[in-house]
Scaffold this active site. Structure first.
Site, PDB file in Angstrom:
ATOM      1  N   TYR A 228      14.578 128.960  51.913  1.00  0.00           N
ATOM      2  CA  TYR A 228      14.625 130.329  51.395  1.00  0.00           C
ATOM      3  C   TYR A 228      13.216 130.852  51.163  1.00  0.00           C
ATOM      4  CZ  TYR A 228      15.059 134.069  47.951  1.00  0.00           C
ATOM      5  OH  TYR A 228      14.917 135.254  47.274  1.00  0.00           O
ATOM      6  N   ALA A 229      12.402 130.085  50.444  1.00  0.00           N
ATOM      7  CA  ALA A 229      11.027 130.499  50.172  1.00  0.00           C
ATOM      8  C   ALA A 229      10.235 130.643  51.463  1.00  0.00           C
ATOM      9  CB  ALA A 229      10.356 129.501  49.238  1.00  0.00           C
TER      10      ALA A 229
END
Length: 337
Positions: free
Chosen positions: A152-153
């Site tokens: 996600y990051a």
């Protein structure tokens, strides 16, 4: 003025769309209503927005080739606020493909749509998770963010880089902003405050990761929207037309692009947040202390300097005010269950 908001059925997209409508904007909401969490809540947010005759809902996914391009050609918005994404730190360990499709392929389609139909300002949501393993606090936009801890990051860091490249190549003024633990009415059911509220009301124990010592820079939704709207009025200048506003500025030297934290710079321990929630609910929680799961960090702490320099104010709603506001909404929407 007309705005296109991707992710308008999401927590932040809904709140932003409401604010824009109240300010007199026409708003086109673009949302695929993904089943990552309760679609009924998303539809309720859309129905809330549909009370305004100046709101149009488009149900489509960014990953679908040409879907957004067609909408942009028809609507010709002045501003685009990109809030659609596959969210969630822990879910990226379960379904990484969802992040590739929504956050990478979908965002590439958005950039191509803005390339074909330029706007006055493109505003792109990123996340404090982009700081990853950064051990320096507070987190400054000028810190090297090269150690994402989850896909996600990593996908959001990729979005920042992709947006910069398009700002450079096609001269579309672009602001990316990193959110810090947003909460409030109409929030996301996968977030801790929502989960804790449901379990405390049901008499169930809550799992407290980081054993209560984890710290988060909580940002109340109204403060966040104040900042986004204010930033929308400050598009980054072309390199030949203006320079940094301060030493904290991330204004690119080769593109009309900057990156801004949206956070108050006042981290709070998770156990203090739970205490404020217990006070608002009038009930005590049974706490089960657990270590941090993979991908989580012990602390988030925004440097608010650039946001202050750009818009002159910062998120300031304390948990003692924001959490009761969330609880009032929750009880009104779900009842005491």
């Amino acid at each position: 003025m007309h705005a296109l908001v991707t992710g308008s059925a999401g927590f932040i997209g809904h709140a932003l769309s409401r604010r824009l409508l109240a300010a007199g904007f026409g708003v086109t909401g673009f949302d695929g209503l993904s089943p990552y969490y309760d679609v009924g809540l998303k539809r309720a947010r859309q129905a809330d927005l549909a009370q305004s005759p100046r709101f149009e809902a488009v149900e489509a996914r960014l990953e679908t080739p040409g879907a957004l391009l067609d909408v942009m050609a028809r609507v010709k918005p002045d501003l685009v606020f990109h809030l659609a994404a596959q969210a969630g730190v822990r879910y990226s360990l379960i379904d990484p493909g969802a992040y590739v499709e929504a956050n990478l392929v979908g965002f590439a389609n958005l950039l191509e749509a803005v390339r074909a139909h330029p706007v006055k300002h493109l505003l792109v949501a990123s996340t404090s998770s982009a700081y990853g393993g950064n051990a320096s606090v507070p987190f400054r936009e000028t810190d090297r963010a090269v150690s994402p801890l989850t896909l996600y990051a990593a996908s959001k860091l990729a979005n920042e880089a992709m947006a910069h490249s398009y700002a450079h190549l096609f001269r579309v003024p672009t602001t990316a902003f990193r959110f810090f633990t947003v909460y409030g009415p109409w929030g996301r059911p996968d977030m801790a405050l929502f989960l804790f509220t449901r379990k405390i009301l049901a008499g169930e124990p809550i799992e407290v990761f980081g054993e209560g010592a984890a710290e988060r820079d909580f940002t109340f939704i109204d403060d966040l929207i104040d900042a986004i709207v204010a930033l929308s009025e400050r598009p980054p200048p072309m390199p030949s037309e203006g320079g940094p506003v301060s030493a904290a500025d991330t204004l690119s030297t080769v593109a009309p692009y900057r990156l801004v934290n949206i956070g108050g710079g006042r981290p709070v321990r998770l156990d203090a947040m739970i205490g404020a929630l217990e006070a608002a609910l009038g009930r005590k929680a049974e706490r089960v202390l657990k270590p941090l799961p993979p991908g989580d960090v012990i602390r988030t702490h925004a440097s608010p300097d650039l946001l202050r320099d750009l818009v002159g104010r910062l998120p300031e709603t304390p948990l003692e005010t924001g959490i009761p506001a969330f609880v009032r909404w929750y009880l009104d929407y779900y009842g005491d269950q």
